[in-house]
Design a protein around this motif. Structure first.
Motif, PDB file in Angstrom:
ATOM      1  N   LYS A 190      38.269  16.058  57.732  1.00 37.47           N
ATOM      2  CA  LYS A 190      38.551  17.462  57.320  1.00 37.47           C
ATOM      3  C   LYS A 190      37.084  18.395  57.300  1.00 37.47           C
ATOM      4  N   TRP A 191      37.830  19.615  57.603  1.00 40.91           N
ATOM      5  CA  TRP A 191      36.614  20.519  57.666  1.00 40.91           C
ATOM      6  C   TRP A 191      36.425  21.552  56.437  1.00 40.91           C
ATOM      7  N   ARG A 192      35.250  22.213  56.501  1.00 39.72           N
ATOM      8  CA  ARG A 192      35.161  23.345  55.618  1.00 39.72           C
ATOM      9  C   ARG A 192      34.717  24.470  56.475  1.00 39.72           C
ATOM     10  N   PHE A 193      35.083  25.498  56.975  1.00 36.39           N
ATOM     11  CA  PHE A 193      34.567  26.363  57.850  1.00 36.39           C
ATOM     12  C   PHE A 193      34.256  27.594  56.955  1.00 36.39           C
ATOM     13  N   PHE A 194      33.103  27.994  57.254  1.00 37.76           N
ATOM     14  CA  PHE A 194      32.731  29.687  56.416  1.00 37.76           C
ATOM     15  C   PHE A 194      32.525  30.527  57.746  1.00 37.76           C
ATOM     16  N   ASP A 227      41.227  30.302  56.740  1.00 38.99           N
ATOM     17  CA  ASP A 227      41.994  29.259  56.659  1.00 38.99           C
ATOM     18  C   ASP A 227      41.940  28.491  58.117  1.00 38.99           C
ATOM     19  N   MET A 228      41.534  29.277  59.179  1.00 34.71           N
ATOM     20  CA  MET A 228      41.390  28.698  60.646  1.00 34.71           C
ATOM     21  C   MET A 228      40.538  29.345  61.353  1.00 34.71           C
ATOM     22  N   CYS A 229      39.972  28.747  62.431  1.00 37.15           N
ATOM     23  CA  CYS A 229      39.175  29.332  63.647  1.00 37.15           C
ATOM     24  C   CYS A 229      39.367  28.428  64.864  1.00 37.15           C
ATOM     25  N   GLY A 230      40.033  29.403  65.855  1.00 37.21           N
ATOM     26  CA  GLY A 230      40.114  28.468  67.047  1.00 37.21           C
ATOM     27  C   GLY A 230      39.296  27.898  67.827  1.00 37.21           C
ATOM     28  N   ASN A 231      38.046  28.779  68.055  1.00 34.09           N
ATOM     29  CA  ASN A 231      36.963  28.349  68.684  1.00 34.09           C
ATOM     30  C   ASN A 231      36.146  27.363  67.872  1.00 34.09           C
ATOM     31  N   GLY A 232      36.298  27.319  66.452  1.00 33.70           N
ATOM     32  CA  GLY A 232      35.411  26.675  65.823  1.00 33.70           C
ATOM     33  C   GLY A 232      35.974  25.333  65.795  1.00 33.70           C
ATOM     34  N   ALA A 233      37.452  25.202  65.683  1.00 34.91           N
ATOM     35  CA  ALA A 233      38.107  23.923  65.942  1.00 34.91           C
ATOM     36  C   ALA A 233      37.813  23.011  67.193  1.00 34.91           C
ATOM     37  N   ARG A 234      37.617  23.868  68.087  1.00 37.03           N
ATOM     38  CA  ARG A 234      37.257  23.148  69.487  1.00 37.03           C
ATOM     39  C   ARG A 234      35.874  22.627  69.314  1.00 37.03           C
ATOM     40  N   CYS A 235      34.958  23.397  68.849  1.00 37.70           N
ATOM     41  CA  CYS A 235      33.841  22.930  68.816  1.00 37.70           C
ATOM     42  C   CYS A 235      33.680  21.632  67.610  1.00 37.70           C
ATOM     43  N   ALA A 236      34.356  21.747  66.497  1.00 38.44           N
ATOM     44  CA  ALA A 236      34.681  20.670  65.585  1.00 38.44           C
ATOM     45  C   ALA A 236      34.832  19.529  66.213  1.00 38.44           C
ATOM     46  N   ALA A 237      36.108  19.412  66.990  1.00 35.59           N
ATOM     47  CA  ALA A 237      36.393  18.454  67.751  1.00 35.59           C
ATOM     48  C   ALA A 237      35.390  17.493  68.575  1.00 35.59           C
ATOM     49  N   ARG A 238      34.791  18.378  69.301  1.00 37.65           N
ATOM     50  CA  ARG A 238      33.764  18.003  70.411  1.00 37.65           C
ATOM     51  C   ARG A 238      32.457  17.393  69.417  1.00 37.65           C
ATOM     52  N   ALA A 243      42.841  14.255  64.842  1.00 42.02           N
ATOM     53  CA  ALA A 243      43.514  15.052  63.925  1.00 42.02           C
ATOM     54  C   ALA A 243      42.588  15.324  62.761  1.00 42.02           C
ATOM     55  N   PHE A 244      42.492  16.452  62.257  1.00 46.45           N
ATOM     56  CA  PHE A 244      41.493  16.937  61.253  1.00 46.45           C
ATOM     57  C   PHE A 244      42.258  18.075  60.258  1.00 46.45           C
ATOM     58  N   GLU A 245      41.895  18.123  59.057  1.00 47.33           N
ATOM     59  CA  GLU A 245      42.406  18.786  57.964  1.00 47.33           C
ATOM     60  C   GLU A 245      41.728  20.273  57.880  1.00 47.33           C
ATOM     61  N   THR A 246      42.381  21.400  57.982  1.00 49.29           N
ATOM     62  CA  THR A 246      41.929  22.648  57.816  1.00 49.29           C
ATOM     63  C   THR A 246      42.676  23.224  56.468  1.00 49.29           C
ATOM     64  N   LEU A 247      42.264  24.470  56.042  1.00 46.94           N
ATOM     65  CA  LEU A 247      43.365  25.122  55.104  1.00 46.94           C
ATOM     66  C   LEU A 247      44.544  25.744  55.787  1.00 46.94           C
ATOM     67  N   ALA A 248      44.501  25.941  57.150  1.00 46.13           N
ATOM     68  CA  ALA A 248      45.733  26.114  57.696  1.00 46.13           C
ATOM     69  C   ALA A 248      46.680  25.163  57.996  1.00 46.13           C
ATOM     70  N   GLY A 249      46.442  23.699  57.961  1.00 47.25           N
ATOM     71  CA  GLY A 249      47.046  22.579  57.972  1.00 47.25           C
ATOM     72  C   GLY A 249      46.411  21.489  58.908  1.00 47.25           C
ATOM     73  N   VAL A 250      46.915  20.720  59.407  1.00 51.24           N
ATOM     74  CA  VAL A 250      46.401  19.798  60.103  1.00 51.24           C
ATOM     75  C   VAL A 250      46.330  20.047  61.586  1.00 51.24           C
ATOM     76  N   ILE A 251      45.085  20.052  62.176  1.00 47.90           N
ATOM     77  CA  ILE A 251      44.983  20.530  63.837  1.00 47.90           C
ATOM     78  C   ILE A 251      44.765  19.312  64.533  1.00 47.90           C
ATOM     79  N   MET A 301      47.737  24.341  67.663  1.00 45.17           N
ATOM     80  CA  MET A 301      47.725  25.169  66.707  1.00 45.17           C
ATOM     81  C   MET A 301      48.762  25.093  65.572  1.00 45.17           C
ATOM     82  N   THR A 302      48.555  25.727  64.249  1.00 45.15           N
ATOM     83  CA  THR A 302      49.738  25.609  63.310  1.00 45.15           C
ATOM     84  C   THR A 302      50.756  26.605  64.181  1.00 45.15           C
ATOM     85  N   ASP A 303      52.069  26.786  63.847  1.00 47.95           N
ATOM     86  CA  ASP A 303      53.035  27.405  64.184  1.00 47.95           C
ATOM     87  C   ASP A 303      52.642  28.845  63.716  1.00 47.95           C
TER      88      ASP A 303
END
Length: 275
Positions: free
Chosen positions: A62-66, A74-85, A98-106, A119-121
Motif C-alpha cells: 500500500k502507499w501513502r501519497f503526500f 486519494d490518488m495520483c496517476g503519475n505517482g502511481a506509475r512511479c510507485a509501481a516501477r 496491485a497496491f492500495e491507495t485511498l481511492a481503491g486498489v490500483i 484507474m478506478t472508475d
C-alpha cells in the motif's frame, strides 16, 4: 538519526520522492515536517510529492501519497506509475502488481518503456458548468478520476494564465469544500491535444498530472466524441495515453500509460528537512 534511503523519480515531469517504508524507517511523529521540508525546492531534494511504500495484508503493498504541502490526496496517476516501477526495481512486486491507495486498489504493469495502470472508475461527471472568474464566464466540465478535476477547453494553451485562472478555479465556490484541480486543454485542428494543470496541494502549475490527463481524455470523449486511446502532450513535453471503454453514460477499464523515470537515488539526512 539514521539517513533514509530514497529514489527521486519523474512521471512525465511530475516528480516524487519514494521511500521503502515497510520497516518504518520514516519517523512517524515528524512525518509532516519531513514531507514539507524535503519537498522544498532549492532548500532540499524538491518534489511535487512524496510516496511511502508500506506493507499490505491484501495486495503487493500500500502507499501513502503526500502532496508537497503535506496533504493526503486519494490518488495520483503519475505517482502511481512511479510507485509501481519503484516496487518492481526494489523487488517488492513483480511486473504485474496491485497496491492500495485511498481511492481503491490500483493495478499496474511495468513494461520496458513505461508503466500502465488501471484507474478506478471515474465518477461525478458534470458537463458545461459556467464559472464566474473575475467578471468572466468560463465553461468548465468536471469529473472525479480518483481526485476531483475541472477541465476548461481553450483555443491557445500558451495564452492561459494557469497560475491565476487555475487558482481561481481550484478555490471556486462551486467546488467547495475540498476544491479541485484545474486543467486547461487545447485540441488543435491537427487533432493534437495539449494540457496544462494547476494542482491542488502543490498550489501551482506542475509539468504533468496523470489524473488530470485522464479527466481531460474522458471529458473530450463525452463532449467531442473522441475514441480510445487518447494521447495528450503535457507541459513537460511528455505524452500520456489514456485507454477506456464506454459503458452506458460512463466509462470502465480506464488505463493510464506513460513513463516513470528514475532520476537518482540517495539518502535523506535529518538536515534535509530542518528549517
Amino acid at each position: 538519526m539514521t539517513p533514509i534511503p530514497f529514489f527521486k523519480m519523474s512521471g512525465s515531469g511530475n516528480d516524487f520522492i519514494l521511500i521503502d517504508n515497510r520497516t518504518s524507517v520514516v519517523p512517524e511523529a515528524r512525518l509532516e515536517e519531513l514531507v514539507v521540508g524535503v519537498c522544498r525546492r532549492k532548500m532540499s531534494v524538491g518534489a511535487d510529492g512524496m510516496i511511502l511504500v508500506e506493507p499490505s495484508e491484501n495486495v503487493d503493498f500500500k502507499w501513502r501519497f503526500f502532496n508537497s504541502d503535506g496533504s493526503l490526496p486519494d490518488m495520483c496517476g503519475n505517482g502511481a506509475r512511479c510507485a509501481a516501477r519503484f516496487a518492481f526495481l526494489n523487488g517488492i512486486a513483480g511486473r504485474k502488481m496491485a497496491f492500495e491507495t485511498l481511492a481503491g486498489v490500483i493495478e499496474a504493469e511495468v513494461g520496458d518503456a513505461g508503466v500502465r495502470i488501471r484507474m478506478t472508475d471515474p465518477k461525478d461527471f458534470r458537463l458545461a458548468q459556467r464559472l464566474e472568474l473575475d467578471g468572466r464566464s468560463v465553461a468548465a466540465s468536471s469529473v472525479n478520476t480518483g481526485v476531483p478535476h475541472a477541465v476548461v477547453m481553450v483555443d491557445d494553451i500558451e495564452a492561459v494564465d494557469v497560475a491565476s485562472d487555475g487558482r481561481a478555479i481550484r478555490f471556486h465556490p462551486d467546488f467547495e469544500p475540498d476544491g479541485t484541480n484545474a486543467n486547461f486543454v487545447e485540441l488543435n485542428p491537427a487533432g493534437e491535444i495539449f494540457i496544462r494543470t494547476y494542482e491542488r496541494g502543490v498550489e501551482e502549475e506542475t509539468l504533468a498530472c496523470g489524473t488530470g490527463n485522464v479527466a481531460a481524455a474522458l471529458i473530450l470523449a463525452k463532449e467531442r466524441g473522441l475514441a480510445s486511446p487518447v494521447t495528450l502532450t503535457t507541459r513537460s513535453g511528455g505524452r500520456l495515453t489514456v485507454h477506456f471503454t464506454r459503458r452506458d453514460e460512463g466509462f470502465v477499464d480506464v488505463f493510464l500509460e506513460g513513463d516513470a523515470r528514475v532520476i537518482y537515488r540517495g539518502e535523506l539526512w535529518e538536515e534535509a528537512w530542518q528549517g
